[in-house]
Motif scaffolding. Structure first.
Motif, PDB file in Angstrom:
ATOM      1  N   ALA A  63      -0.266 -49.167 -37.966  1.00 34.90           N
ATOM      2  CA  ALA A  63      -1.146 -48.200 -37.285  1.00 34.90           C
ATOM      3  C   ALA A  63      -0.324 -47.095 -36.636  1.00 34.90           C
ATOM      4  O   ALA A  63      -0.646 -45.904 -36.780  1.00 34.90           O
ATOM      5  CB  ALA A  63      -1.999 -48.914 -36.240  1.00 34.90           C
ATOM      6  N   ILE A  64       0.733 -47.461 -35.947  1.00 35.91           N
ATOM      7  CA  ILE A  64       1.576 -46.467 -35.273  1.00 35.91           C
ATOM      8  C   ILE A  64       2.279 -45.582 -36.296  1.00 35.91           C
ATOM      9  O   ILE A  64       2.315 -44.355 -36.154  1.00 35.91           O
ATOM     10  CB  ILE A  64       2.585 -47.172 -34.344  1.00 35.91           C
ATOM     11  CG1 ILE A  64       1.847 -47.841 -33.186  1.00 35.91           C
ATOM     12  CG2 ILE A  64       3.631 -46.183 -33.831  1.00 35.91           C
ATOM     13  CD1 ILE A  64       2.694 -48.784 -32.369  1.00 35.91           C
ATOM     14  N   ALA A  65       2.819 -46.192 -37.337  1.00 38.47           N
ATOM     15  CA  ALA A  65       3.557 -45.423 -38.343  1.00 38.47           C
ATOM     16  C   ALA A  65       2.662 -44.450 -39.091  1.00 38.47           C
ATOM     17  O   ALA A  65       3.069 -43.315 -39.368  1.00 38.47           O
ATOM     18  CB  ALA A  65       4.247 -46.375 -39.324  1.00 38.47           C
ATOM     19  N   VAL A  66       1.449 -44.874 -39.410  1.00 39.45           N
ATOM     20  CA  VAL A  66       0.520 -43.981 -40.111  1.00 39.45           C
ATOM     21  C   VAL A  66       0.096 -42.844 -39.183  1.00 39.45           C
ATOM     22  O   VAL A  66      -0.123 -41.718 -39.632  1.00 39.45           O
ATOM     23  CB  VAL A  66      -0.694 -44.763 -40.662  1.00 39.45           C
ATOM     24  CG1 VAL A  66      -1.786 -43.834 -41.148  1.00 39.45           C
ATOM     25  CG2 VAL A  66      -0.255 -45.684 -41.784  1.00 39.45           C
ATOM     26  N   ALA A  67       0.017 -43.104 -37.900  1.00 41.45           N
ATOM     27  CA  ALA A  67      -0.344 -42.052 -36.946  1.00 41.45           C
ATOM     28  C   ALA A  67       0.801 -41.066 -36.747  1.00 41.45           C
ATOM     29  O   ALA A  67       0.591 -39.857 -36.688  1.00 41.45           O
ATOM     30  CB  ALA A  67      -0.727 -42.671 -35.604  1.00 41.45           C
ATOM     31  N   VAL A  68       2.026 -41.572 -36.673  1.00 43.15           N
ATOM     32  CA  VAL A  68       3.174 -40.728 -36.346  1.00 43.15           C
ATOM     33  C   VAL A  68       3.798 -40.075 -37.572  1.00 43.15           C
ATOM     34  O   VAL A  68       4.075 -38.879 -37.572  1.00 43.15           O
ATOM     35  CB  VAL A  68       4.240 -41.558 -35.588  1.00 43.15           C
ATOM     36  CG1 VAL A  68       5.496 -40.759 -35.341  1.00 43.15           C
ATOM     37  CG2 VAL A  68       3.668 -42.061 -34.280  1.00 43.15           C
ATOM     38  N   ARG A  69       4.044 -40.871 -38.601  1.00 37.99           N
ATOM     39  CA  ARG A  69       4.747 -40.344 -39.777  1.00 37.99           C
ATOM     40  C   ARG A  69       4.244 -41.030 -41.036  1.00 37.99           C
ATOM     41  O   ARG A  69       4.841 -42.009 -41.504  1.00 37.99           O
ATOM     42  CB  ARG A  69       6.244 -40.566 -39.612  1.00 37.99           C
ATOM     43  CG  ARG A  69       7.047 -39.946 -40.708  1.00 37.99           C
ATOM     44  CD  ARG A  69       8.524 -40.238 -40.542  1.00 37.99           C
ATOM     45  NE  ARG A  69       9.216 -39.781 -41.705  1.00 37.99           N
ATOM     46  CZ  ARG A  69      10.180 -38.889 -41.684  1.00 37.99           C
ATOM     47  NH1 ARG A  69      10.548 -38.379 -40.546  1.00 37.99           N
ATOM     48  NH2 ARG A  69      10.772 -38.521 -42.790  1.00 37.99           N
ATOM     49  N   PRO A  70       3.186 -40.528 -41.634  1.00 36.72           N
ATOM     50  CA  PRO A  70       2.601 -41.192 -42.804  1.00 36.72           C
ATOM     51  C   PRO A  70       3.301 -40.827 -44.115  1.00 36.72           C
ATOM     52  O   PRO A  70       2.674 -40.362 -45.053  1.00 36.72           O
ATOM     53  CB  PRO A  70       1.163 -40.682 -42.779  1.00 36.72           C
ATOM     54  CG  PRO A  70       1.275 -39.318 -42.200  1.00 36.72           C
ATOM     55  CD  PRO A  70       2.373 -39.400 -41.187  1.00 36.72           C
ATOM     56  N   PRO A  72       5.227 -41.512 -47.758  1.00 33.48           N
ATOM     57  CA  PRO A  72       4.930 -42.507 -48.807  1.00 33.48           C
ATOM     58  C   PRO A  72       5.654 -43.838 -48.586  1.00 33.48           C
ATOM     59  O   PRO A  72       5.074 -44.897 -48.819  1.00 33.48           O
ATOM     60  CB  PRO A  72       5.399 -41.825 -50.087  1.00 33.48           C
ATOM     61  CG  PRO A  72       5.274 -40.367 -49.794  1.00 33.48           C
ATOM     62  CD  PRO A  72       5.614 -40.218 -48.334  1.00 33.48           C
ATOM     63  N   GLY A  73       6.876 -43.807 -48.116  1.00 33.61           N
ATOM     64  CA  GLY A  73       7.604 -45.048 -47.853  1.00 33.61           C
ATOM     65  C   GLY A  73       6.945 -45.885 -46.778  1.00 33.61           C
ATOM     66  O   GLY A  73       6.843 -47.115 -46.890  1.00 33.61           O
ATOM     67  N   VAL A  74       6.478 -45.234 -45.720  1.00 32.60           N
ATOM     68  CA  VAL A  74       5.790 -45.932 -44.633  1.00 32.60           C
ATOM     69  C   VAL A  74       4.478 -46.533 -45.145  1.00 32.60           C
ATOM     70  O   VAL A  74       4.147 -47.677 -44.843  1.00 32.60           O
ATOM     71  CB  VAL A  74       5.521 -44.953 -43.462  1.00 32.60           C
ATOM     72  CG1 VAL A  74       4.498 -45.501 -42.487  1.00 32.60           C
ATOM     73  CG2 VAL A  74       6.817 -44.636 -42.745  1.00 32.60           C
ATOM     74  N   VAL A  75       3.753 -45.761 -45.938  1.00 35.66           N
ATOM     75  CA  VAL A  75       2.474 -46.242 -46.471  1.00 35.66           C
ATOM     76  C   VAL A  75       2.692 -47.440 -47.401  1.00 35.66           C
ATOM     77  O   VAL A  75       1.972 -48.436 -47.317  1.00 35.66           O
ATOM     78  CB  VAL A  75       1.719 -45.093 -47.177  1.00 35.66           C
ATOM     79  CG1 VAL A  75       0.482 -45.618 -47.883  1.00 35.66           C
ATOM     80  CG2 VAL A  75       1.339 -44.008 -46.171  1.00 35.66           C
ATOM     81  N   VAL A 149      -3.707 -46.800 -50.000  1.00 37.43           N
ATOM     82  CA  VAL A 149      -3.448 -46.353 -51.374  1.00 37.43           C
ATOM     83  C   VAL A 149      -3.903 -44.906 -51.549  1.00 37.43           C
ATOM     84  O   VAL A 149      -3.229 -44.115 -52.206  1.00 37.43           O
ATOM     85  CB  VAL A 149      -4.117 -47.292 -52.402  1.00 37.43           C
ATOM     86  CG1 VAL A 149      -4.112 -46.696 -53.795  1.00 37.43           C
ATOM     87  CG2 VAL A 149      -3.413 -48.648 -52.412  1.00 37.43           C
ATOM     88  N   THR A 150      -5.023 -44.538 -50.938  1.00 35.48           N
ATOM     89  CA  THR A 150      -5.501 -43.158 -51.073  1.00 35.48           C
ATOM     90  C   THR A 150      -4.600 -42.166 -50.352  1.00 35.48           C
ATOM     91  O   THR A 150      -4.625 -40.976 -50.673  1.00 35.48           O
ATOM     92  CB  THR A 150      -6.943 -42.994 -50.540  1.00 35.48           C
ATOM     93  OG1 THR A 150      -6.959 -43.236 -49.133  1.00 35.48           O
ATOM     94  CG2 THR A 150      -7.902 -43.911 -51.254  1.00 35.48           C
ATOM     95  N   LEU A 151      -3.804 -42.624 -49.404  1.00 38.17           N
ATOM     96  CA  LEU A 151      -2.881 -41.734 -48.702  1.00 38.17           C
ATOM     97  C   LEU A 151      -1.617 -41.442 -49.507  1.00 38.17           C
ATOM     98  O   LEU A 151      -0.861 -40.548 -49.154  1.00 38.17           O
ATOM     99  CB  LEU A 151      -2.488 -42.333 -47.344  1.00 38.17           C
ATOM    100  CG  LEU A 151      -3.599 -42.472 -46.309  1.00 38.17           C
ATOM    101  CD1 LEU A 151      -3.066 -43.144 -45.051  1.00 38.17           C
ATOM    102  CD2 LEU A 151      -4.216 -41.130 -45.990  1.00 38.17           C
ATOM    103  N   ARG A 156       2.785 -41.852 -56.982  1.00 40.26           N
ATOM    104  CA  ARG A 156       3.087 -43.188 -56.460  1.00 40.26           C
ATOM    105  C   ARG A 156       1.863 -44.091 -56.439  1.00 40.26           C
ATOM    106  O   ARG A 156       1.986 -45.309 -56.345  1.00 40.26           O
ATOM    107  CB  ARG A 156       3.640 -43.075 -55.039  1.00 40.26           C
ATOM    108  CG  ARG A 156       4.966 -42.371 -54.979  1.00 40.26           C
ATOM    109  CD  ARG A 156       5.906 -43.127 -54.113  1.00 40.26           C
ATOM    110  NE  ARG A 156       7.202 -42.501 -54.085  1.00 40.26           N
ATOM    111  CZ  ARG A 156       7.928 -42.367 -53.012  1.00 40.26           C
ATOM    112  NH1 ARG A 156       7.461 -42.800 -51.859  1.00 40.26           N
ATOM    113  NH2 ARG A 156       9.112 -41.822 -53.074  1.00 40.26           N
ATOM    114  N   ARG A 157       0.687 -43.506 -56.523  1.00 37.54           N
ATOM    115  CA  ARG A 157      -0.550 -44.284 -56.411  1.00 37.54           C
ATOM    116  C   ARG A 157      -0.718 -45.262 -57.568  1.00 37.54           C
ATOM    117  O   ARG A 157      -1.078 -46.421 -57.374  1.00 37.54           O
ATOM    118  CB  ARG A 157      -1.747 -43.336 -56.340  1.00 37.54           C
ATOM    119  CG  ARG A 157      -3.027 -44.018 -55.943  1.00 37.54           C
ATOM    120  CD  ARG A 157      -4.155 -43.047 -55.733  1.00 37.54           C
ATOM    121  NE  ARG A 157      -3.786 -42.092 -54.692  1.00 37.54           N
ATOM    122  CZ  ARG A 157      -4.262 -40.864 -54.624  1.00 37.54           C
ATOM    123  NH1 ARG A 157      -5.116 -40.431 -55.520  1.00 37.54           N
ATOM    124  NH2 ARG A 157      -3.906 -40.054 -53.649  1.00 37.54           N
TER     125      ARG A 157
END
Length: 181
Positions: A63-70, A72-75, A149-151, A156-157
């Motif tokens: 949750a924090i990572a997607v908010a701060v720095r989304p 592709p590696g984080v996702v 996945v949609t992000l 990469r999807r």
């Protein structure tokens, strides 16, 4: 007071896109549910409580990572972490987790989590019942994976979706083989 944007630093958008916001919310909900449920498995065996705490930490970190720095590696890391949680859930509700104190080690434990538990020797390979709260958490985790996945960027999807399908097929094969009862 925020500094005015300059040519070197473009203005940062204060609005989070709906898909990201939904992913942040679902990851927070799933992590919160795991936090709430830590005490129950920890009362049976400390290792199960530690596993629940680790899953909660991973989902809150997503949750924090997607908010701060989304990125592709984080996702992708979030998808791997949440998928692992789902696989552990499926195994624990079908055939039971293949690790734990077990009958051979039950008498060796002296920590306070094991005192008074008559079923300590039956933990390994014993399926747990499905509860409403954990089922709701599972739904949140599956929806979170879909949103994550949609992000991902298009290139990469497809490989990530193929990997998720392979995990699903693997679980079905294990079920058909009788490993997951």
């Amino acid at each position: 007071m925020a500094a005015a944007p300059t040519k070197e630093s473009p203005p940062v958008s204060a609005v989070i896109p709906a898909g990201r916001l939904a992913a942040i919310t679902l990851a927070s909900v799933a992590g919160g549910v795991h936090l709430v449920l830590i005490a129950q498995p920890a009362s049976v065996w400390w290792g199960y409580g530690a596993l629940m705490a680790a899953i909660a930490a991973v989902e809150i970190a997503v949750a924090i990572a997607v908010a701060v720095r989304p990125s592709p590696g984080v996702v992708i890391a979030g998808i791997v972490g949440v998928t692992t949680s789902i696989v552990l859930y499926v195994v624990s509700r079908t055939s039971g987790l293949p690790f734990g104190p077990g009958p051979a080690r039950a008498a060796q434990f002296s920590d306070p989590f094991h005192t008074g538990h008559a079923d300590v020797g039956l933990l390994v390979g014993r399926a747990e019942p499905v509860g409403a709260l954990d089922l709701g958490c599972l739904v949140a985790e599956v929806a979170l994976i879909v949103l994550l996945v949609t992000l991902l960027p298009d290139r990469r999807r497809r490989p990530v979706t193929n990997a998720l399908c392979a995990v699903g097929v693997g679980l079905w094969v294990l079920r058909w083989a009788g490993v997951l009862a």
